[in-house]
Scaffold this motif. Structure first.
Motif, mmCIF file in Angstrom:
data_model
loop_
_atom_site.group_PDB
_atom_site.id
_atom_site.type_symbol
_atom_site.label_atom_id
_atom_site.label_comp_id
_atom_site.label_asym_id
_atom_site.label_seq_id
_atom_site.Cartn_x
_atom_site.Cartn_y
_atom_site.Cartn_z
ATOM 1 N N SER A 205 0.822 -1.207 0.000
ATOM 2 C CA SER A 205 0.000 0.000 0.000
ATOM 3 C C SER A 205 0.858 1.260 0.000
ATOM 4 C CB SER A 205 -0.930 0.010 1.215
ATOM 5 O OG SER A 205 -1.883 -1.028 1.137
ATOM 6 N N THR A 206 1.930 1.242 0.788
ATOM 7 C CA THR A 206 2.826 2.407 0.824
ATOM 8 C C THR A 206 3.387 2.695 -0.556
ATOM 9 O OG1 THR A 206 3.424 2.027 3.136
ATOM 10 C CG2 THR A 206 4.964 3.316 1.804
ATOM 11 N N ALA A 207 3.847 1.640 -1.228
ATOM 12 C CA ALA A 207 4.432 1.809 -2.560
ATOM 13 C C ALA A 207 3.380 2.195 -3.602
ATOM 14 C CB ALA A 207 5.141 0.533 -2.975
ATOM 15 N N ASP A 209 0.310 3.594 -3.127
ATOM 16 C CA ASP A 209 -0.295 4.904 -2.890
ATOM 17 C C ASP A 209 0.654 6.029 -3.285
ATOM 18 O OD1 ASP A 209 -2.474 3.522 -1.990
ATOM 19 O OD2 ASP A 209 -2.110 3.903 0.139
ATOM 20 N N ALA A 210 1.951 5.813 -3.073
ATOM 21 C CA ALA A 210 2.927 6.829 -3.478
ATOM 22 C C ALA A 210 2.884 7.031 -4.994
ATOM 23 C CB ALA A 210 4.318 6.416 -3.035
ATOM 24 N N GLU A 211 2.740 5.928 -5.739
ATOM 25 C CA GLU A 211 2.673 6.025 -7.199
ATOM 26 C C GLU A 211 1.334 6.630 -7.644
ATOM 27 O OE1 GLU A 211 5.094 5.132 -9.541
ATOM 28 O OE2 GLU A 211 6.310 5.125 -7.708
ATOM 29 N N ASN A 213 -0.365 8.805 -6.107
ATOM 30 C CA ASN A 213 -0.402 10.225 -5.735
ATOM 31 C C ASN A 213 0.550 11.098 -6.539
ATOM 32 O OD1 ASN A 213 -2.388 9.844 -3.774
ATOM 33 N ND2 ASN A 213 -0.874 9.300 -2.200
ATOM 34 N N LYS A 214 1.348 10.482 -7.407
ATOM 35 C CA LYS A 214 2.272 11.270 -8.222
ATOM 36 C C LYS A 214 1.514 12.069 -9.275
ATOM 37 C CE LYS A 214 6.452 8.453 -7.737
ATOM 38 N NZ LYS A 214 7.433 7.597 -8.453
#
Length: 214
Positions: A205-207, A209-211, A213-214
């Motif tokens: 999820s961390t990985a 969601d970071a993508e 949100n880019k």
């Protein structure tokens, strides 16, 4: 030896190159990869070209893959696949016993695209039967449950073209630097959670969601 068993044995010999590829992979360093689409990919969720693509390399004979399937897949599927937030790609990487894993993937493909994941997930969920009965009986039961006759099963696991295509997919995984299963990549970057079962939902999820949100 029954004719069906001899066919299975012949398939095992043909899969020897697959075993050699896996042995070579174990000697190579993992250096990332899994970018973009590849020949033979099986996918769910968002269409090709999605903002985020998650690739899993796994084997139907891998215990850690089965654990991930039981413990993490339902939450991951509900959060990201069913909502079409990511394109999830499954890539086959047979692990010991390689002949059984290879045959399992061949059966999944013979069952048809609409049943592919059902067969893969069923094989992972019933791995113990491979030990308590026999690999062939385990595979045949699963094939028949997916609608294949015993004759179709025998033809499926001895299909030279299908076995050659499987080997090409394994070679592609090796070129990507994948050394074990399960292995997870988010937009080409590997996500690892210590412990061996595979990437946790939290780390994925961390990985992801970071993508997103880019």
């Amino acid at each position: 030896m029954a004719p069906t068993e001899s066919r299975f044995a012949r398939m095992s010999r043909r899969a020897a190159i697959t075993g050699a590829a896996l042995a070579a992979m174990a000697l190579s360093a993992c250096n990332g990869g899994a970018k973009g689409a590849a020949e033979g990919d099986m996918a769910m969720g968002a269409p090709e070209g999605a903002k985020v693509t998650v690739v899993e390399y796994a084997s139907v004979t891998c215990p850690h893959c089965a654990l991930w399937q039981t413990n993490t897949w339902p939450g991951f599927k509900a959060k990201y696949v069913d909502t079409n937030k990511v394109r999830y790609i499954f890539r086959e990487l047979p692990t010991p016993p390689v002949d059984a894993a290879t045959a399992g993937f061949l059966v999944a493909r013979c069952a048809g695209d609409d049943k592919y994941f059902d067969v893969v997930h069923q094989l992972m969920a019933t791995q113990q039967e491979m030990i308590t009965t026999s690999p062939r009986d385990w595979l045949l039961r699963t094939a028949q449950a997916a609608g294949l006759s015993e004759e179709q099963f025998n033809q499926c696991i001895t299909d030279k073209d299908a076995i050659a295509a499987m080997d090409q997919r394994i070679q592609a995984a090796r070129a990507q630097g994948v050394t074990g299963t399960p292995a997870f990549y988010v937009n080409g970057t590997q996500v690892i959670t210590p412990g061996g079962e595979g990437a946790s939902l939290a780390d994925l999820s961390t990985a992801i969601d970071a993508e997103l949100n880019k």
